[in-house]
Design an enzyme around this catalytic site. Structure first.
Site, PDB file in Angstrom:
ATOM      1  N   SER A 106      41.267  30.422  -1.664  1.00 62.34           N
ATOM      2  CA  SER A 106      42.521  29.669  -1.734  1.00 62.34           C
ATOM      3  C   SER A 106      42.391  28.184  -1.467  1.00 62.34           C
ATOM      4  O   SER A 106      43.354  27.434  -1.612  1.00 62.34           O
ATOM      5  CB  SER A 106      43.557  30.278  -0.775  1.00 62.34           C
ATOM      6  N   SER A 150      45.675  29.926  -3.323  1.00 64.83           N
ATOM      7  CA  SER A 150      47.080  29.817  -2.967  1.00 64.83           C
ATOM      8  C   SER A 150      47.476  28.447  -2.415  1.00 64.83           C
ATOM      9  O   SER A 150      48.665  28.172  -2.240  1.00 64.83           O
ATOM     10  CB  SER A 150      47.435  30.875  -1.919  1.00 64.83           C
ATOM     11  N   LYS A 207      50.368  22.817   3.845  1.00 58.89           N
ATOM     12  CA  LYS A 207      50.665  24.065   3.153  1.00 58.89           C
ATOM     13  C   LYS A 207      51.732  24.808   3.950  1.00 58.89           C
ATOM     14  O   LYS A 207      51.635  24.919   5.178  1.00 58.89           O
ATOM     15  CB  LYS A 207      49.386  24.898   3.048  1.00 58.89           C
TER      16      LYS A 207
END
Length: 567
Positions: A293, A269, A197
């Site tokens: 997330s 996210s 990420k």
């Protein structure tokens, strides 16, 4: 709302100034030289729900004007995102203790043959790929090129990649092949391609945090979790998308898509990790969770996500959103894969004061019959989306795994929503300079339910209330500690019963796994699907038990083996 109060609120929002008392006072001032007056104080009182006498206001005015210079001086101090507050959140405040069990993880590769097609190879689990690599049925270079090719093939639709790390990946793969050929096998992640990420810093590559103001940012460091995966021999092939500043699936380059239905965003996210894992474009990925997330994109994309116990994985080199709530964890095809990754990335790190060393006694053939397993009874009641699948999951646990499920209730007498304002305040502090310089105006998402608005609104949370949130959070941790005296693990739909908010505040570990793939209502004959999920939550520092139960469930079901349509 009165005209004066409305005008006052509008000016506060426009200025993006500090939180109430003194924030509500200073936000009323027309220029930097104007002094706080009794009238300003009276207007601010209505916002905070207090009332003072004229004499008290006079004293407040004097104090606020004296402190104003101090706040301005504080703003001159360089406080980049990586600077942590001079206090550390510790979930043990609620009563939990780190177990003293020092048994290592018990795992060995199970024999498996190389599949006939590259498509099948791409969707193999980390555990299976580890055996193929160790026995040299496949090379890390082959896998790396396969996953890079798949990322490039599908990314124009998925929009899951921020930056390819090809040069780094090919060198790591070459080294892994040489070491394995020479008999120097580092462990189950050796040679496995993965994605990060893009809130994790990697030296020599951009770290964009998914947001326009940082899209060209290069951090001269490598995150601790990346360093640990490097040491384990894993191969980083790409930095994957995240919703801007870790919210949602919209980043500066577009909207990351769900491979099961490319007309839909992948949620966030950890949008890129969820999408890339689901599409068979990486062996595993590292995501992060502050408030859903990992759980939310794991649900949307039909993958397995592990949110570790708070503090079990170092966040050094990761973007800070909330110092007391941020967690890093793996997203993969199976709970067993998550266990293998977690074992490599866990542990204390001097760069993260909240990180701790915890035992991880995961057993490959863990006997779950010894576990006391509960379920959040309220969360399974009524008619809701995925209800039938969730209740079937309980049946599998009872009938297939022989568990005696105990009904439990999570703490219901504390204002969890109010305590969650902690996230807003800490995030506003983490990006204070971005708000004050109007950098938030450059972010793609604007308006209600966006970071720019949250950052501004958080300025109006009184400091006293912020401290009270933290004290109420202690009560919540104590209450959850009492719940966990009755069970080792409990089961809950991810977004019901208050489970997500409560356990992110208390720091308990969670594993989210797919348990359904529903046909689309408007396209019942399409191969597209809408994944459903269930979560297993465990006691603090007992990640092994949560992962063990999730693995046992996946051994008698096949949801984690299902693949999205290729087009």
């Amino acid at each position: 709302m009165s005209v004066d109060r409305r005008r006052f609120l509008e000016s506060c929002s426009a200025l993006g100034l500090t939180g109430l008392f003194p924030g509500a006072l200073y936000a009323q001032l027309d220029d930097e030289d104007e002094a706080v007056t009794a009238e300003h104080v009276a207007a601010a009182e209505r916002i905070v729900g207090l009332s003072f006498s004229e004499e008290e206001r006079a004293l407040i005015v004097e104090g606020m004007n004296e402190k104003r210079a101090q706040y301005e001086a504080l703003r001159e101090v360089a406080l980049p995102n990586e600077v942590v507050p001079a206090e550390t959140f510790d979930p043990r405040i609620g009563g939990a203790r780190i177990p003293e069990d020092d048994r290592p993880m018990q795992w060995a590769p199970r024999p498996v043959g190389r599949p006939a097609s590259d498509e099948d190879l791409a969707f193999m689990t980390v555990a299976e790929l580890a055996h193929l690599l160790r026995t040299r049925q496949v090379t890390s270079t082959e896998l790396t090129e396969l996953y890079l090719a798949r990322l490039k093939r599908y990314d124009p639709v998925l929009e899951a990649v921020v930056t390819f790390t090809e040069e780094r990946a090919r060198e790591q793969a070459r080294r892994a092949d040489e070491e394995i050929a020479a008999g120097r096998w580092r462990g189950p992640l050796h040679g496995i391609p993965w994605g990060a990420k893009d809130l994790l810093a990697v030296e020599g590559y951009k770290t964009t945090w998914g947001a326009v103001p940082y899209k060209d940012q290069v951090i001269d460091a490598t995150a601790a979790v990346v360093q640990k995966l490097d040491a384990a021999g894993a191969v980083l092939v790409a930095k994957l998308t995240l919703g801007a500043l870790a919210w949602g699936d919209v980043w500066y380059g577009g909207t990351t898509k769900n491979p099961w239905n490319v007309e839909q965003g992948s949620s966030g996210s950890s949008a890129g990790p969820g999408s890339a894992v689901a599409a068979g474009c990486v062996g595993f990925a590292i995501g992060s969770e502050t408030l859903g997330s990992i759980v939310s994109p794991s649900t949307r994309n039909g993958v397995t996500g592990h949110r570790p116990t708070f503090g079990a994985v170092s966040r050094t080199g990761a973007m800070a959103l909330s110092w007391t709530m941020d967690k890093l964890g793996p997203m993969a095809r199976s709970a067993e894969d998550c266990a293998l990754v977690f074992d490599a990335i866990r542990g204390a790190d001097p760069g993260d004061p909240a990180s701790v060393d915890v035992p991880f006694s995961y057993e490959q053939d863990f006997d779950v019959s010894a576990l006391r397993v509960g379920f959040v009874e309220e969360a399974f009641e009524g008619d809701y989306d995925n209800a039938a699948a969730d209740r079937q999951t309980l049946d599998v646990l009872r009938d297939e795994l022989g568990l005696d499920l105990r009904p439990i209730a999570l703490p219901g007498d504390l204002p969890v929503g109010a305590i969650l304002n902690t996230l807003d305040v800490e995030a506003a502090a983490a990006f204070d300079a971005l708000t004050r310089t109007r950098g938030v105006d450059r972010m793609v998402r604007q308006g209600e339910n966006t970071w720019p608005n949250v950052f501004r609104t958080a300025r109006f949370v009184p400091a006293v209330e912020h401290v009270q949130m933290r004290r109420a959070r202690t009560r919540l941790m104590q209450a959850m500690h009492e719940v966990m005296q009755r069970v080792d693990v409990f089961v809950s739909p991810p977004f019901r019963g208050g489970t997500l908010g409560i356990t992110n505040l208390t720091g308990h570990p969670c594993v989210c796994i797919p348990n359904a793939f529903h046909p689309l209502e408007d396209q019942p004959d399409s191969p597209r699907r809408r994944p459903g999920s269930i979560t297993f939550v465990g006691a603090l520092y007992r990640d092994a038990e949560v992962l063990g139960l999730a693995h046992a469930y996946q051994q008698v079901t096949d949801f984690h083996r299902r693949r999205p349509p290729t087009e």
